[in-house]
Write a protein that holds these residues in place. Structure first.
Motif, PDB file in Angstrom:
ATOM      1  N   UNK A  52       0.836  -1.200   0.000  1.00 33.37           N
ATOM      2  CA  UNK A  52       0.000   0.000   0.000  1.00 33.37           C
ATOM      3  C   UNK A  52       0.877   1.258   0.000  1.00 33.37           C
ATOM      4  N   UNK A  53       1.860   1.290   0.915  1.00 36.13           N
ATOM      5  CA  UNK A  53       2.730   2.461   1.014  1.00 36.13           C
ATOM      6  C   UNK A  53       3.659   2.580  -0.198  1.00 36.13           C
ATOM      7  N   UNK A  54       4.116   1.449  -0.713  1.00 38.46           N
ATOM      8  CA  UNK A  54       4.978   1.485  -1.897  1.00 38.46           C
ATOM      9  C   UNK A  54       4.231   2.074  -3.087  1.00 38.46           C
ATOM     10  N   UNK A  55       2.947   1.754  -3.207  1.00 38.67           N
ATOM     11  CA  UNK A  55       2.150   2.324  -4.300  1.00 38.67           C
ATOM     12  C   UNK A  55       2.072   3.840  -4.161  1.00 38.67           C
ATOM     13  N   UNK A  56       1.833   4.324  -2.924  1.00 36.47           N
ATOM     14  CA  UNK A  56       1.851   5.766  -2.687  1.00 36.47           C
ATOM     15  C   UNK A  56       3.184   6.368  -3.138  1.00 36.47           C
ATOM     16  N   UNK A  57       4.276   5.708  -2.749  1.00 35.18           N
ATOM     17  CA  UNK A  57       5.613   6.247  -3.008  1.00 35.18           C
ATOM     18  C   UNK A  57       5.889   6.365  -4.508  1.00 35.18           C
ATOM     19  N   UNK A  58       5.587   5.311  -5.251  1.00 36.27           N
ATOM     20  CA  UNK A  58       5.892   5.327  -6.689  1.00 36.27           C
ATOM     21  C   UNK A  58       5.045   6.365  -7.433  1.00 36.27           C
ATOM     22  N   UNK A  59       3.773   6.493  -7.055  1.00 35.28           N
ATOM     23  CA  UNK A  59       2.930   7.486  -7.730  1.00 35.28           C
ATOM     24  C   UNK A  59       3.346   8.898  -7.321  1.00 35.28           C
TER      25      UNK A  59
ATOM     26  N   UNK B 252      -4.292   5.278  -4.972  1.00 30.22           N
ATOM     27  CA  UNK B 252      -3.557   4.095  -5.406  1.00 30.22           C
ATOM     28  C   UNK B 252      -3.283   3.137  -4.251  1.00 30.22           C
ATOM     29  N   UNK B 253      -3.178   3.655  -3.010  1.00 30.26           N
ATOM     30  CA  UNK B 253      -2.931   2.766  -1.872  1.00 30.26           C
ATOM     31  C   UNK B 253      -4.080   1.802  -1.616  1.00 30.26           C
ATOM     32  N   UNK B 254      -5.300   2.319  -1.379  1.00 27.24           N
ATOM     33  CA  UNK B 254      -6.438   1.415  -1.190  1.00 27.24           C
ATOM     34  C   UNK B 254      -6.689   0.499  -2.384  1.00 27.24           C
ATOM     35  N   UNK B 255      -6.504   1.014  -3.591  1.00 25.79           N
ATOM     36  CA  UNK B 255      -6.713   0.166  -4.770  1.00 25.79           C
ATOM     37  C   UNK B 255      -5.717  -0.999  -4.793  1.00 25.79           C
ATOM     38  N   UNK B 256      -4.499  -0.744  -4.314  1.00 30.80           N
ATOM     39  CA  UNK B 256      -3.515  -1.825  -4.226  1.00 30.80           C
ATOM     40  C   UNK B 256      -3.997  -2.908  -3.270  1.00 30.80           C
TER      41      UNK B 256
END
Length: 377
Positions: free
Chosen positions: A72-79, A117-121
């Motif tokens: 979840x956090x990695x998705x935040x980071x990349x976006x 993007x976090x919740x969607x992940x």
């Protein structure tokens, strides 16, 4: 997810999106508590396991849960990095985790994309765990772990989509209100109030739902709901304070804060500096080179100490206070960019030059900027 908090204390276990991945000490507390909480479920599902096996399986679930939070956090980071931010850390904490990044969110779409993007992940992971659960034969321990991972990712994904700060859904609501009204502050305040409502609703659910079923509330559930509610209320309140402060910061414009300046070319006598500021209240004499680039400002006390007989032969360079290299501020510079520029270049100087189209138009008192910030707290 939080934006640009102080560096978290903990152990760096790797790097992702150019930022350190930190496991904080509070994570170990969360891991122990969740392992103990999940152990009775494992014991009832697999009574043949010994105590050691039960704890191993329960801890395996905790690892799956926090791996999902990390995704979840990695998705935040990349976006966030894709939208032009510099990611400063990914931290795994007592409450799951957070991603910190620098840079101002300039458009509602950017904030919404980083948040959603976090919740969607998590929801995508839930689908993957559900498919794996369906392909796992029989009521086995792996099936239990897969089902638990599916359920926890659904919960994390949907809970984070609730429309209140500091949850991701709150950031999405902030972006929507910002896009509709044109005011990010209004978006932050609206999402903050919704966040407070969610905090109250979490505790209300723990108390009222059991009563509606004719059973007394569980003190364990009420305790956890109170902790989560307090966390959400505090996060929403902090976000609202940040929103108000952000408005103050955004209103800081170098040209508006600058005081008057009168340029004098290097080598000119001190007497010229005195004549230049005559009739210009509170003006500062700025010494420039032949091309008009600011070099420093004349110290009035030092200039006044020059004997009148020597004022016509003493160059202003003898009474100048040099500007730090690169400290010149464009008159249009504002908000966080202005503060970042001053922090990086002022070097503790009292005054820095303000320029427009290559001309020195004023001087900025750094203390005045700090005073404006304190007035907005």
């Amino acid at each position: 997810m939080t934006q640009h908090p102080p560096r978290s204390r903990g152990w760096v276990i790797g790097r992702l999106a150019g930022a350190p991945v930190i496991v904080t000490p509070s994570w170990f507390l969360a891991a122990v508590v969740l392992t103990v909480v999940f152990a009775p479920t494992v014991r009832s599902f697999a009574p043949g396991l010994g105590d050691g096996g039960v704890m191993v399986v329960a801890f395996a679930f905790v690892l799956l849960l926090f791996a999902s939070v990390f995704c979840h956090e990695a998705a935040h980071a990349f976006v966030a990095r894709n939208r032009g931010h510099r990611v400063t850390e990914l931290a795994v904490t007592l409450w799951g985790g957070h991603t910190a990044y620098t840079g101002q969110v300039r458009r509602p779409l950017d904030g919404a994309l980083v948040a959603v993007v976090g919740p969607l992940t998590n929801l995508a992971l839930a689908v993957a765990f559900w498919v794996a659960f369906q392909l796992t034969p029989g009521a086995t321990v792996p099936a239990l772990l897969l089902y638990a991972a599916f359920f926890s990712n659904v919960f994390v994904g949907l809970f984070n989509l609730l429309p209140g700060l500091p949850l991701d859904g709150g950031q999405i609501l902030e972006a929507v209100v910002w896009a509709v009204t044109g005011s990010r502050r209004r978006g932050t305040l609206a999402a903050g109030w919704f966040g407070r409502a969610v905090a109250v609703a979490v505790l209300g659910w723990a108390l009222l739902w059991p009563l509606s079923q004719g059973v007394p509330p569980s003190w364990v559930t009420v305790m956890w709901s109170a902790l989560v509610g307090a966390f959400l209320w505090s996060g929403a309140s902090d976000a609202m304070r940040v929103g108000r402060r952000r408005e103050v910061v955004d209103a800081l414009v170098a040209g508006s804060l600058a005081g008057p300046a009168v340029p004098v070319v290097t080598g000119a006598p001190v007497s010229d500096a005195g004549r230049a500021v005559a009739g210009v209240p509170d003006a500062v004499v700025v010494v420039t080179d032949a091309a008009g680039a600011p070099l420093g400002w004349v110290d009035p006390g030092a200039a006044a100490a020059v004997p009148p007989a020597a004022a016509a032969t003493t160059p202003v360079d003898a009474v100048v206070v040099p500007f730090p290299p690169g400290s010149a501020v464009d008159a249009a510079l504002a908000g966080t960019e202005l503060l970042d520029h001053l922090a990086a270049t002022s070097g503790g100087a009292r005054l820095v030059p303000v320029t427009q189209e290559g001309r020195t138009t004023g001087v900025l008192d750094v203390a005045l900027v700090a005073q404006a910030l304190r007035g907005g707290r």
